[in-house]
Design an enzyme around this catalytic site. Structure first.
Site, PDB file in Angstrom:
ATOM      1  N   HIS A  25      17.261  42.592 -56.275  1.00 47.91           N
ATOM      2  CA  HIS A  25      18.162  43.639 -55.787  1.00 47.91           C
ATOM      3  C   HIS A  25      18.052  43.743 -54.274  1.00 47.91           C
ATOM      4  O   HIS A  25      16.958  43.644 -53.714  1.00 47.91           O
ATOM      5  CB  HIS A  25      17.817  44.988 -56.437  1.00 47.91           C
ATOM      6  CG  HIS A  25      18.900  45.999 -56.229  1.00 47.91           C
ATOM      7  ND1 HIS A  25      19.081  46.634 -55.013  1.00 47.91           N
ATOM      8  CD2 HIS A  25      19.887  46.453 -57.040  1.00 47.91           C
ATOM      9  CE1 HIS A  25      20.135  47.445 -55.117  1.00 47.91           C
ATOM     10  NE2 HIS A  25      20.633  47.349 -56.333  1.00 47.91           N
ATOM     11  N   GLU A  67      26.446  41.488 -56.288  1.00 50.91           N
ATOM     12  CA  GLU A  67      26.563  42.804 -55.665  1.00 50.91           C
ATOM     13  C   GLU A  67      26.678  42.633 -54.149  1.00 50.91           C
ATOM     14  O   GLU A  67      25.672  42.435 -53.465  1.00 50.91           O
ATOM     15  CB  GLU A  67      25.310  43.644 -55.934  1.00 50.91           C
ATOM     16  CG  GLU A  67      25.021  43.927 -57.382  1.00 50.91           C
ATOM     17  CD  GLU A  67      24.113  45.150 -57.526  1.00 50.91           C
ATOM     18  OE1 GLU A  67      24.571  46.147 -58.085  1.00 50.91           O
ATOM     19  OE2 GLU A  67      22.956  45.105 -57.052  1.00 50.91           O
TER      20      GLU A  67
HETATM   21  P1  PGA Z   1      25.914  51.781 -56.786  1.00 47.31           P
HETATM   22  O1  PGA Z   1      24.613  50.861 -56.935  1.00 47.31           O
HETATM   23  O2  PGA Z   1      26.659  51.719 -58.080  1.00 47.31           O
HETATM   24  O3  PGA Z   1      25.368  53.164 -56.507  1.00 47.31           O
HETATM   25  O4  PGA Z   1      26.708  51.232 -55.661  1.00 47.31           O
HETATM   26  C1  PGA Z   1      24.670  49.623 -57.570  1.00 47.31           C
HETATM   27  C2  PGA Z   1      23.331  48.949 -57.506  1.00 47.31           C
HETATM   28  O5  PGA Z   1      22.598  49.153 -56.530  1.00 47.31           O
HETATM   29  O6  PGA Z   1      22.958  48.193 -58.420  1.00 47.31           O
END
Ligand code: PGA
Length: 245
Positions: free
Chosen positions: A94, A163
């Site tokens: 992450h 992401e």
């Molecule tokens: P968010 O976070 O939905 O608050 O943007 C996603 C994540 O960090 O996995």
């Protein structure tokens, strides 16, 4: 479709109550298709694991130490400790942990140790806004995959969570066309590299009950990694309902 709740550093024992609503939803026939995974902080993992034991909901950890079993590492938790309490998934890579020092090399070690413990990997990749502006997105994503999965041959138990870092917690999602192209690229690259026809690709970054209607139109997306909106069960349920109509 996967719906993964990433609770980050939020939640207390009281929060467990609100999850019961989601458990009830998961039992309905219509939502059999929804693979719901809760990733609470370490302090709640055992309770979550017990609470969801006889349900179709699974639990996941948010990170781990790179060593598989044990060692003199104050404050750390190993993949073995995580799997030994019935947890099935783990988020690795992450961006919030990459910022804290997890580089591709460390991430690779964490993934290998976790796979040895039979944990399924939610492998996060994504470019920063700077990298995007410099047109380096594809290069960065490929590098994260190549290095993060070094010496790994089989990807059956890996979910790829794309992401974009600039989308996390910002309320902004990429333009749908751009995102679709990015997912097509990822699918092609991963399929070719691992000789695996249908890698599981999910999207994360500011997913909410409104934009999920657009996001789910992208065929390559097989689920969502949800941060902020997953801490509120009603919002999380709404996201699931809007995706599975
Ligand atoms: P968010 O976070 O939905 O608050 O943007 C996603 C994540 O960090 O996995």
């Amino acid at each position: 479709m996967y719906f993964i709740a990433n609770w980050k550093m939020y939640g207390s024992l009281n929060s467990l109550n609100s999850v019961k609503k989601v458990i009830r939803l998961s039992k309905k026939k219509k939502f059999k298709r929804a693979k719901i995974i809760y990733c609470p902080p370490y302090t709640l993992l055992n309770d979550f694991s017990k609470l969801t034991k006889k349900t179709r909901i699974k639990t996941g950890a948010q990170n781990c130490h790179e060593l598989e079993f044990a060692g003199p590492f104050t404050g750390s938790v190993s993949p073995h400790m995580i799997s030994s309490i019935g947890v099935k998934y783990i988020i690795i890579g992450h961006s919030e942990n990459r910022f804290l020092g997890d580089n591709n090399l460390i991430i690779n070690k964490k993934i290998i140790s976790s796979m040895n413990q039979k944990l399924k990997i939610i492998f996060c990749i994504g470019e920063t806004i700077k990298e995007r502006k410099e047109n380096k997105t594809t290069y960065v994503l490929k590098k994260q995959i190549i290095m993060g999965l070094k010496n790994i041959k089989k990807i059956d138990n890996i979910l790829f969570a794309y992401e974009p870092v600039w989308s996390i917690g910002s309320g902004i999602i990429p333009k749908i066309n751009d995102l679709q192209n990015q997912f097509k690229m990822l699918k092609k690259f991963i399929s070719n590299r691992f000789k695996y026809k249908n890698p599981t690709l999910i999207y994360g970054g500011s997913v909410n009950q409104k934009n999920v209607i657009l996001l789910k139109q992208i065929n390559e997306i097989k689920g969502f990694l949800v941060g902020g909106a997953s801490q509120n069960s009603n919002k999380f349920i709404d996201i699931i309902k809007k995706t599975i109509i």
